[in-house]
Design an enzyme around this catalytic site. Structure first.
Site: not given
Length: 365
Positions: A216, A297-299, A302
């Site tokens: 991830d 919230h990384r998605g 990115v």
């Protein structure tokens, strides 16, 4: 803790380097997903690197080295082991920053963007750096011996078969890639140095997957497959044969498209700071991640960064729906929860949800 000084090897005579011809990036046939993911990370390294999974012998390492060779030479402090930028104080190591504060004129050289390979058997000391014990014994001083992260600063760190690497070491690499800094503490000595690099991991899924928590943290995930088109496979054979027989002539044939792509990337890096993304697009990105049940919230971060890099690459200063649709699979396929009963792969699941939310017929890189 006392601050260690890095060992300086600039006064040692280095043997003359024999330049090995590099296969041109624009001559690589197919694998568009991998090539786009790498280019976008060059435009904005904050995207977080690329995980490339696929069959053996599909040109993963060739593509990484070809892109690095394509990039223009970068200014560096000539006698700095970290290759600091001579003008960007915020990205300098403590030594270069101190020298500049004292009014010293830093010697400048220009160098090609580096691709540093991380071997599977590398130890943490080899990767992060360690105390120069030999110098400590001989001269009675403690000095820092830079590792692979120092060599990769402002370049690429390439890890083949990253899925076979120790999880702890992968975590160290991801931490440095995300923060842009490497911190080493040994024997009461502490040193921080810049470690801004594009992390590229590759592997074959048949040999095992990375743990989801580590996977991830890679910005993008590109899948590459052996081409099934006979004409393209013949073209690959002929191109490689022409390159092997006469590298200089082959490289010269691609001089114009190489120069064009180099200029396009340089222009994208210049205008990236001016690229905007509207609230309407951001809301769609957020809804996409909600509907796909993406954790954290990384998605979203990115996708936003990657879409802005793509818009800049296309010469635009505003992100549109199509930008997100093109990179959504790259940014999300590895963040979906694994469902052993699922009848479609994660890439297809992302494509279908993007088509619903963004109203496009086909999504993907």
């Amino acid at each position: 803790m006392t601050q260690a000084q890095p060992s300086n090897h600039s006064d040692r005579r280095q043997p003359a380097q024999i330049k090995v011809p590099t296969y041109p990036f624009t001559a690589i046939i197919g694998q568009e997903e991998m090539k786009l993911a790498l280019i976008l990370n060059v435009i904005d390294p904050r995207i977080g690197g690329v995980m490339i999974m696929g069959d053996r012998g599909t040109g993963k390492s060739t593509t990484v080295r070809a892109l690095a060779e394509l990039l223009p030479e970068v200014p560096s402090v000539a006698d700095c082991p970290f290759g600091c930028h001579p003008e960007k104080t915020s990205e300098m190591c403590p030594s270069c920053r101190e020298r500049m504060a004292e009014g010293e004129a830093l010697p400048i050289t220009y160098r090609k963007t580096r691709v540093v390979d991380l071997p599977l058997g590398a130890t943490e000391d080899r990767v992060c750096g360690t105390i120069d014990i030999q110098k400590a014994l001989a001269e009675g001083v403690k000095a820092f011996e830079p590792g692979l992260l120092a060599q990769a600063n402002r370049g690429f760190l390439y890890v083949d078969e990253v899925n076979l690497l120790d999880d702890h070491l992968v975590d160290v690499l991801l931490d440095s890639a995300a923060s842009g800094v490497n911190v080493v503490e040994r024997e009461g000595i502490s040193i921080r140095h810049p470690a801004r690099f594009v992390l590229v991991g590759s592997g074959n899924p048949e040999e095992g997957e990375l743990r989801p928590q580590l996977l991830d943290r890679f910005g993008l995930h590109a899948q590459i497959r052996t081409l099934r088109d006979a004409q393209k496979r013949v073209a690959i054979i002929r191109s490689r044969s022409d390159f092997d027989n006469d590298p200089e002539s082959f490289i010269e044939k691609f001089h114009a498209p190489q120069a064009e792509l180099q200029a396009k990337i340089s222009r994208a890096k210049e205008i990236l700071g001016d690229v905007t993304i509207g609230d309407e697009v951001l809301l769609k990105i957020a809804q996409l991640c909600i509907d796909l049940e993406i954790d954290g919230h990384r998605g979203e971060l990115v996708l936003a960064r990657t879409a802005k890099a793509l818009a800049a690459f296309e010469g635009r200063t505003e992100v549109c729906d199509d930008d997100v649709a093109r990179i959504a699979v790259l940014g999300l396929r590895h963040r979906l929860r694994k469902d052993p009963l699922a009848t479609m792969d994660n890439g297809r699941r992302v494509q279908e949800k993007v088509a619903q939310i963004f109203g496009v017929e086909k999504a993907g890189a």
